[in-house]
Motif scaffolding. Structure first.
Motif, PDB file in Angstrom:
ATOM      1  N   ILE A 203       0.815  -1.211   0.000  1.00 19.11           N
ATOM      2  CA  ILE A 203       0.000   0.000   0.000  1.00 19.11           C
ATOM      3  C   ILE A 203       0.853   1.267   0.000  1.00 19.11           C
ATOM      4  CG2 ILE A 203      -1.681   1.343   1.335  1.00 19.11           C
ATOM      5  CD1 ILE A 203      -2.903  -1.307   2.250  1.00 19.11           C
ATOM      6  N   GLU A 204       1.878   1.316   0.826  1.00 21.41           N
ATOM      7  CA  GLU A 204       2.664   2.539   0.958  1.00 21.41           C
ATOM      8  C   GLU A 204       3.362   2.917  -0.348  1.00 21.41           C
ATOM      9  OE1 GLU A 204       2.658   4.672   3.425  1.00 21.41           O
ATOM     10  OE2 GLU A 204       1.140   3.367   4.337  1.00 21.41           O
ATOM     11  N   GLU A 205       3.896   1.929  -1.056  1.00 19.64           N
ATOM     12  CA  GLU A 205       4.586   2.233  -2.311  1.00 19.64           C
ATOM     13  C   GLU A 205       3.608   2.747  -3.367  1.00 19.64           C
ATOM     14  OE1 GLU A 205       7.530   0.115  -5.618  1.00 19.64           O
ATOM     15  OE2 GLU A 205       7.320  -0.750  -3.614  1.00 19.64           O
ATOM     16  N   VAL A 206       2.422   2.152  -3.428  1.00 11.78           N
ATOM     17  CA  VAL A 206       1.424   2.582  -4.417  1.00 11.78           C
ATOM     18  C   VAL A 206       0.945   4.003  -4.105  1.00 11.78           C
ATOM     19  CG1 VAL A 206      -0.847   2.112  -5.411  1.00 11.78           C
ATOM     20  CG2 VAL A 206       0.712   0.217  -4.914  1.00 11.78           C
ATOM     21  N   LEU A 207       0.827   4.339  -2.831  1.00 10.90           N
ATOM     22  CA  LEU A 207       0.378   5.686  -2.458  1.00 10.90           C
ATOM     23  C   LEU A 207       1.362   6.772  -2.886  1.00 10.90           C
ATOM     24  CD1 LEU A 207      -1.116   5.101   1.116  1.00 10.90           C
ATOM     25  CD2 LEU A 207      -2.362   5.643  -0.977  1.00 10.90           C
ATOM     26  N   GLN A 208       2.595   6.402  -3.148  1.00 12.01           N
ATOM     27  CA  GLN A 208       3.559   7.376  -3.655  1.00 12.01           C
ATOM     28  C   GLN A 208       3.265   7.755  -5.106  1.00 12.01           C
ATOM     29  OE1 GLN A 208       5.928   8.722  -1.581  1.00 12.01           O
ATOM     30  NE2 GLN A 208       4.833   7.492  -0.060  1.00 12.01           N
ATOM     31  N   LYS A 209       2.514   6.922  -5.791  1.00 18.56           N
ATOM     32  CA  LYS A 209       2.231   7.130  -7.218  1.00 18.56           C
ATOM     33  C   LYS A 209       0.796   7.563  -7.503  1.00 18.56           C
ATOM     34  CE  LYS A 209       6.116   5.764  -9.314  1.00 18.56           C
ATOM     35  NZ  LYS A 209       6.822   6.558 -10.356  1.00 18.56           N
ATOM     36  N   VAL A 210      -0.142   7.091  -6.673  1.00 21.80           N
ATOM     37  CA  VAL A 210      -1.562   7.383  -6.901  1.00 21.80           C
ATOM     38  C   VAL A 210      -2.213   7.703  -5.560  1.00 21.80           C
ATOM     39  CG1 VAL A 210      -3.745   6.555  -7.862  1.00 21.80           C
ATOM     40  CG2 VAL A 210      -1.576   5.715  -8.799  1.00 21.80           C
ATOM     41  N   GLY A 211      -2.919   8.841  -5.498  1.00 18.38           N
ATOM     42  CA  GLY A 211      -3.565   9.245  -4.259  1.00 18.38           C
ATOM     43  C   GLY A 211      -4.890   8.545  -4.024  1.00 18.38           C
ATOM     44  N   VAL A 212      -5.626   9.009  -3.016  1.00 11.16           N
ATOM     45  CA  VAL A 212      -6.914   8.396  -2.667  1.00 11.16           C
ATOM     46  C   VAL A 212      -8.000   9.452  -2.442  1.00 11.16           C
ATOM     47  CG1 VAL A 212      -5.928   6.295  -1.686  1.00 11.16           C
ATOM     48  CG2 VAL A 212      -6.222   8.305  -0.219  1.00 11.16           C
ATOM     49  N   GLU A 213      -7.748  10.683  -2.854  1.00  9.23           N
ATOM     50  CA  GLU A 213      -8.723  11.745  -2.618  1.00  9.23           C
ATOM     51  C   GLU A 213      -9.751  11.829  -3.751  1.00  9.23           C
ATOM     52  OE1 GLU A 213      -9.080  13.464   0.057  1.00  9.23           O
ATOM     53  OE2 GLU A 213      -7.317  12.586   1.010  1.00  9.23           O
ATOM     54  N   PRO A 214     -11.038  12.008  -3.417  1.00 12.12           N
ATOM     55  CA  PRO A 214     -12.050  12.226  -4.456  1.00 12.12           C
ATOM     56  C   PRO A 214     -11.680  13.442  -5.298  1.00 12.12           C
ATOM     57  CG  PRO A 214     -13.091  11.872  -2.321  1.00 12.12           C
ATOM     58  CD  PRO A 214     -11.622  12.028  -2.064  1.00 12.12           C
ATOM     59  N   SER A 215     -11.875  13.328  -6.586  1.00  9.88           N
ATOM     60  CA  SER A 215     -11.457  14.419  -7.471  1.00  9.88           C
ATOM     61  C   SER A 215     -12.550  15.465  -7.658  1.00  9.88           C
ATOM     62  CB  SER A 215     -11.056  13.857  -8.841  1.00  9.88           C
ATOM     63  OG  SER A 215     -12.190  13.358  -9.524  1.00  9.88           O
ATOM     64  N   GLY A 216     -13.799  15.048  -7.585  1.00 10.07           N
ATOM     65  CA  GLY A 216     -14.898  15.971  -7.880  1.00 10.07           C
ATOM     66  C   GLY A 216     -14.952  16.354  -9.338  1.00 10.07           C
ATOM     67  N   GLU A 217     -14.233  15.574 -10.174  1.00  8.82           N
ATOM     68  CA  GLU A 217     -14.140  15.886 -11.606  1.00  8.82           C
ATOM     69  C   GLU A 217     -14.624  14.706 -12.433  1.00  8.82           C
ATOM     70  OE1 GLU A 217     -10.077  18.604 -11.136  1.00  8.82           O
ATOM     71  OE2 GLU A 217      -9.961  16.519 -11.788  1.00  8.82           O
ATOM     72  N   ALA A 218     -14.816  14.955 -13.719  1.00 10.07           N
ATOM     73  CA  ALA A 218     -15.201  13.877 -14.626  1.00 10.07           C
ATOM     74  C   ALA A 218     -14.103  12.823 -14.670  1.00 10.07           C
ATOM     75  CB  ALA A 218     -15.450  14.434 -16.024  1.00 10.07           C
ATOM     76  N   PHE A 219     -14.481  11.584 -15.026  1.00 10.28           N
ATOM     77  CA  PHE A 219     -13.533  10.469 -15.002  1.00 10.28           C
ATOM     78  C   PHE A 219     -12.355  10.663 -15.950  1.00 10.28           C
ATOM     79  CE2 PHE A 219     -16.585   9.398 -18.305  1.00 10.28           C
ATOM     80  CZ  PHE A 219     -15.803   8.875 -19.316  1.00 10.28           C
TER      81      PHE A 219
ATOM     82  N   ASN B 117      -6.764   9.821  -7.563  1.00 13.43           N
ATOM     83  CA  ASN B 117      -7.198   8.507  -7.081  1.00 13.43           C
ATOM     84  C   ASN B 117      -7.161   7.508  -8.236  1.00 13.43           C
ATOM     85  OD1 ASN B 117     -10.052   8.115  -8.289  1.00 13.43           O
ATOM     86  ND2 ASN B 117     -10.209  10.159  -7.381  1.00 13.43           N
ATOM     87  N   PRO B 118      -7.222   6.219  -7.955  1.00 14.38           N
ATOM     88  CA  PRO B 118      -7.095   5.211  -9.012  1.00 14.38           C
ATOM     89  C   PRO B 118      -8.369   4.944  -9.798  1.00 14.38           C
ATOM     90  CG  PRO B 118      -7.245   4.136  -6.888  1.00 14.38           C
ATOM     91  CD  PRO B 118      -7.213   5.616  -6.614  1.00 14.38           C
ATOM     92  N   MET B 119      -9.462   5.644  -9.485  1.00 19.98           N
ATOM     93  CA  MET B 119     -10.726   5.381 -10.172  1.00 19.98           C
ATOM     94  C   MET B 119     -10.959   6.304 -11.365  1.00 19.98           C
ATOM     95  SD  MET B 119     -11.826   2.795  -8.492  1.00 19.98           S
ATOM     96  CE  MET B 119     -10.482   2.155  -7.503  1.00 19.98           C
ATOM     97  N   ILE B 120     -10.256   7.427 -11.412  1.00 21.42           N
ATOM     98  CA  ILE B 120     -10.325   8.274 -12.602  1.00 21.42           C
ATOM     99  C   ILE B 120      -9.264   7.799 -13.593  1.00 21.42           C
ATOM    100  CG2 ILE B 120     -11.327  10.276 -11.448  1.00 21.42           C
ATOM    101  CD1 ILE B 120      -8.526  11.431 -11.172  1.00 21.42           C
ATOM    102  N   ASN B 121      -9.366   8.219 -14.849  1.00 19.77           N
ATOM    103  CA  ASN B 121      -8.504   7.656 -15.881  1.00 19.77           C
ATOM    104  C   ASN B 121      -7.020   7.904 -15.652  1.00 19.77           C
ATOM    105  OD1 ASN B 121     -10.905   6.871 -16.985  1.00 19.77           O
ATOM    106  ND2 ASN B 121     -10.520   7.743 -19.011  1.00 19.77           N
ATOM    107  N   SER B 122      -6.662   9.097 -15.183  1.00 16.09           N
ATOM    108  CA  SER B 122      -5.238   9.365 -14.953  1.00 16.09           C
ATOM    109  C   SER B 122      -4.672   8.418 -13.904  1.00 16.09           C
ATOM    110  CB  SER B 122      -5.018  10.822 -14.543  1.00 16.09           C
ATOM    111  OG  SER B 122      -5.725  11.125 -13.351  1.00 16.09           O
ATOM    112  N   GLY B 123      -5.450   8.169 -12.843  1.00 10.17           N
ATOM    113  CA  GLY B 123      -5.015   7.249 -11.807  1.00 10.17           C
ATOM    114  C   GLY B 123      -5.016   5.806 -12.274  1.00 10.17           C
ATOM    115  N   ALA B 124      -6.000   5.459 -13.097  1.00 12.79           N
ATOM    116  CA  ALA B 124      -6.089   4.085 -13.594  1.00 12.79           C
ATOM    117  C   ALA B 124      -4.957   3.774 -14.567  1.00 12.79           C
ATOM    118  CB  ALA B 124      -7.437   3.864 -14.260  1.00 12.79           C
TER     119      ALA B 124
END
Length: 424
Positions: free
Chosen positions: A80-96, A110-117
């Motif tokens: 988990i810690e290594e992945v958090l250095q690359k992708v956050g977990v905050e809601p973006s409030g923006e389109a995917f 966060n990993p659910m929007i396209n940039s994070g995915a």
């Protein structure tokens, strides 16, 4: 008798079928050809029972519903810690598909929007000759319980119009979020989204998350419990994009949608749910799918914030045993987490100091959380300090090696009845 659950699912579909709002995701040419009238629902319990209704055998591409599982895979591989250095977990409030990064950390929010995915896809660890998308296909196949495949037509179609995702890829490469060719990563990400599934596949995949990472039939650990918690937390806050707040208040189930028309939802400890209906709203979420989830949540009391009270007692029975009635037996039941452990310790504190043998039988427990194990053995130590001999009967092996660390000497693996024969 026949369980009424299948009839209830059919009723829900019949009610939601009337909703003809939304549009097909026509920015992907192949998805624009989908049958807008397809409608399916599947529900899988944590112990492995699956119910489904409607077009439950129809295959469609997983699209963004792959994101939580790519995230889970890299969390398992890297931590988990290594992945958090690359992708956050905050809601973006923006389109995917927004082209943006966290302003302070310069990483995807966060990993659910396209940039994070796309960044998450780049983190999938590969072996020689096996692509990242293939790694994920194999992982999803294991969770689903059958071999899944890629839809090459959808993949080819989406690649023809992938300009925005390519722009995101180049942006990520520019800021150092990607270490390799952005075109290769975006191609792999789009192929990841083209894995074919049915609602039953998705419900089977979701039930592994509902079951804390364990396969419901075999008990095999497919995902670490900490990884499951991380994934479900991000799904709850970010899985429905810029409609996540509305989803949380009305449905209250960790979920992820895909522009093909699917939504997958997980209620920890209870059920995995999947729906499919191709018409989507302006956020990219299935219109009928949202309707179905809202009905299920309201009718079945599935909202996460409607948490049911903890069990009124953790003690199934308490009695004296042994030839001279000098063995005190506590038979436990249910789940041992903080609330139940506190209740148990409160009962154990009523034991007066002495040399009584106290037996704590775990046979009828279904799960022991780490905090439950810690509190259990703390109680054991304090009873020993009062002069008691304490034995923990774990004939079903519910305690993990880590939970028993330093306390194995008090744990026995034989059945309670067999152990008590020693005192006759």
């Amino acid at each position: 008798m026949q369980t009424p659950v299948p009839d209830y699912l059919k009723h829900v579909l019949s009610q939601c079928q009337r909703n003809v709002g939304g549009q097909l995701a026509d920015y992907i040419p192949e998805l624009a050809q989908a049958d807008p009238n397809k409608l399916a629902l599947a529900l899988s319990t944590a112990d492995g029972m699956i119910y489904s209704s409607g077009d439950d055998g129809h295959e469609f591409t997983i699209q963004s519903m792959s994101k939580p599982f790519a995230y889970a895979l890299v969390l398992e591989q890297l931590g988990i810690e290594e992945v958090l250095q690359k992708v956050g977990v905050e809601p973006s409030g923006e389109a995917f598909n927004q082209i943006s990064l966290d302003k302070e950390l310069n990483i995807p929010k966060n990993p659910m929007i396209n940039s994070g995915a796309i960044t998450t896809h780049s983190l999938i660890q590969t072996t020689a000759g096996i692509s990242r998308a293939e790694q994920l296909r194999r992982f999803l196949s294991e969770l689903a319980g059958r071999e899944l495949s890629f839809d090459e037509q959808v993949y080819t179609s989406e690649m023809k119009t992938a300009f925005r995702n390519l722009s995101i890829g180049y942006m990520l490469r520019t800021v150092g979020a990607l270490d390799t060719d952005p075109v290769e990563i975006v191609n792999g990400y789009i192929q990841q989204c083209a894995i074919k599934v049915t609602v039953k596949d998705l419900a089977n995949i979701a039930r592994v998350l509902a079951n804390g990472g364990l396969h419901p039939k075999t008990g095999e650990c497919l995902l670490d419990r900490a990884v499951v918690r991380q994934v479900l937390s991000v799904m709850l806050s970010c899985g429905m994009y810029d409609a996540a707040g509305d989803w949380l208040t009305t449905v209250g189930i960790p979920a992820k949608s895909g522009v093909s028309g699917g939504i997958i939802g997980v209620l920890p400890g209870q059920v995995g749910i999947a729906v499919f209906s191709p018409r989507v709203d302006e956020h990219g979420n299935s219109v009928r799918g949202i309707d179905i989830f809202e009905r299920l949540s309201a009718d079945m009391g599935l909202h996460l914030m409607e948490g049911t009270p903890s069990a009124q007692t953790i003690i199934q029975s308490c009695y004296w045993a042994g030839k001279n009635d000098d063995v005190r037996v506590y038979e436990l039941r249910g789940v041992l987490q903080f609330t139940e452990s506190e209740m148990l310790l409160r009962n154990l504190q009523e034991e007066p100091p002495g040399d009584t043998t106290i037996v704590l039988d775990l046979t009828n427990l279904t799960l022991i959380h780490d905090v439950g194990a810690r509190m259990l053995f703390e109680g054991v130590e304090r009873l020993q300090q009062d002069g008691h001999r304490v034995v923990v009967v774990d004939s079903e092996g519910i305690l993990s090696e880590a939970q028993m660390k330093g306390n194995k000497r008090v744990v026995v693996k034989e059945k309670l009845t067999k152990y008590l024969e020693k005192f006759q």
